[in-house]
Scaffold this motif. Structure first.
Motif, PDB file in Angstrom:
ATOM      1  N   CYS A 197     -48.258  15.891  26.561  1.00 40.70           N
ATOM      2  CA  CYS A 197     -47.742  16.714  27.656  1.00 40.70           C
ATOM      3  C   CYS A 197     -46.942  15.940  28.684  1.00 40.70           C
ATOM      4  N   GLY A 198     -46.722  14.674  28.457  1.00 40.91           N
ATOM      5  CA  GLY A 198     -45.964  13.899  29.413  1.00 40.91           C
ATOM      6  C   GLY A 198     -44.579  13.590  28.891  1.00 40.91           C
ATOM      7  N   VAL A 199     -43.678  13.386  29.826  1.00 42.20           N
ATOM      8  CA  VAL A 199     -42.308  13.045  29.475  1.00 42.20           C
ATOM      9  C   VAL A 199     -41.907  11.833  30.293  1.00 42.20           C
ATOM     10  N   ASP A 200     -41.307  10.868  29.627  1.00 44.85           N
ATOM     11  CA  ASP A 200     -40.742   9.723  30.325  1.00 44.85           C
ATOM     12  C   ASP A 200     -39.464  10.233  30.984  1.00 44.85           C
ATOM     13  N   MET A 201     -39.595  10.661  32.230  1.00 41.21           N
ATOM     14  CA  MET A 201     -38.487  11.322  32.907  1.00 41.21           C
ATOM     15  C   MET A 201     -37.293  10.385  33.091  1.00 41.21           C
ATOM     16  N   ALA A 202     -37.537   9.116  33.340  1.00 38.40           N
ATOM     17  CA  ALA A 202     -36.426   8.184  33.516  1.00 38.40           C
ATOM     18  C   ALA A 202     -35.592   8.106  32.236  1.00 38.40           C
ATOM     19  N   LEU A 203     -36.254   7.977  31.111  1.00 30.71           N
ATOM     20  CA  LEU A 203     -35.558   7.929  29.824  1.00 30.71           C
ATOM     21  C   LEU A 203     -34.836   9.243  29.563  1.00 30.71           C
ATOM     22  N   PHE A 204     -35.506  10.344  29.800  1.00 28.23           N
ATOM     23  CA  PHE A 204     -34.908  11.646  29.533  1.00 28.23           C
ATOM     24  C   PHE A 204     -33.703  11.889  30.432  1.00 28.23           C
ATOM     25  N   GLN A 205     -33.838  11.592  31.711  1.00 29.56           N
ATOM     26  CA  GLN A 205     -32.731  11.795  32.654  1.00 29.56           C
ATOM     27  C   GLN A 205     -31.516  10.939  32.272  1.00 29.56           C
TER      28      GLN A 205
END
Length: 187
Positions: A85-93
């Motif tokens: 349920c987690g997302v590496d937001m830095a990578l995704f952004q």
């Protein structure tokens, strides 16, 4: 001899050849291996663009299968622990600009959403993960309202696996989208 004292029979030369003839060649792996490496070890969006441009021709970059593979690779790399349920937001952004580059067509955006749905099914539909991705793609101007609505109402039989659960997980997203649209119409 095996455990029961039976001597295994060696196949004859002709059996070996027929065995080889019966083997079906393995399907080609997706052409994203280099791109996936770049996405997992991302330094900048320029590197992504460079990798894509160097390794793929224009027709391949414009294809729906490529966009699906790219969406899957980016989201899978960004999904922490592949489902928790987690997302590496830095990578995704950091990865979002590559979609703006390739994803201006409504039909292409719909394909991207279908690939995201398939990934979520593969990850065993973790709660809130699809909602996180939807929010990021909408907020990042990667996917506009119409493709989201088209995805939500699509009855394409090839894209139905996991659709019900996926729709339930993004009900709040669609409610918010409709309210925001209504608000902007009122103003």
């Amino acid at each position: 001899m095996d455990k029961e004292g039976v001597v295994p029979r060696r196949p004859s030369v002709t059996e070996d050849e027929s065995e080889q003839e019966r083997r079906v060649p393995e399907p080609e792996k997706p052409a994203l291996s280099q791109e996936k490496i770049v996405l997992e070890d991302i330094a900048s969006e320029e590197q992504i663009f460079k990798c894509v441009k160097e390794n793929l021709d224009e027709s391949r970059m414009s294809s729906s299968p490529f966009l699906r593979e790219l969406m899957t690779a980016v989201c899978e790399a960004a999904a922490k622990d592949n489902s928790k349920c987690g997302v590496d937001m830095a990578l995704f952004q950091k990865s979002l600009p590559v979609f703006k580059y390739r994803n201006s067509d409504t039909e292409q955006q719909l394909h991207a959403l279908h690939s995201l749905q398939a990934l979520i099914v593969t990850l065993h539909q973790p709660p809130n993960l699809l909602r996180i991705f939807f929010d990021c793609m909408y907020d990042g101007d990667v996917i506009s309202e119409d493709p989201f609505y088209s995805w939500g109402t699509s009855k394409d039989s090839a894209e139905q696996l996991g659709k019900g659960v996926a729709l339930q997980s993004v009900t709040a997203f669609f409610t918010w989208l409709r309210e925001a649209e209504q608000e902007s119409e009122d103003n």
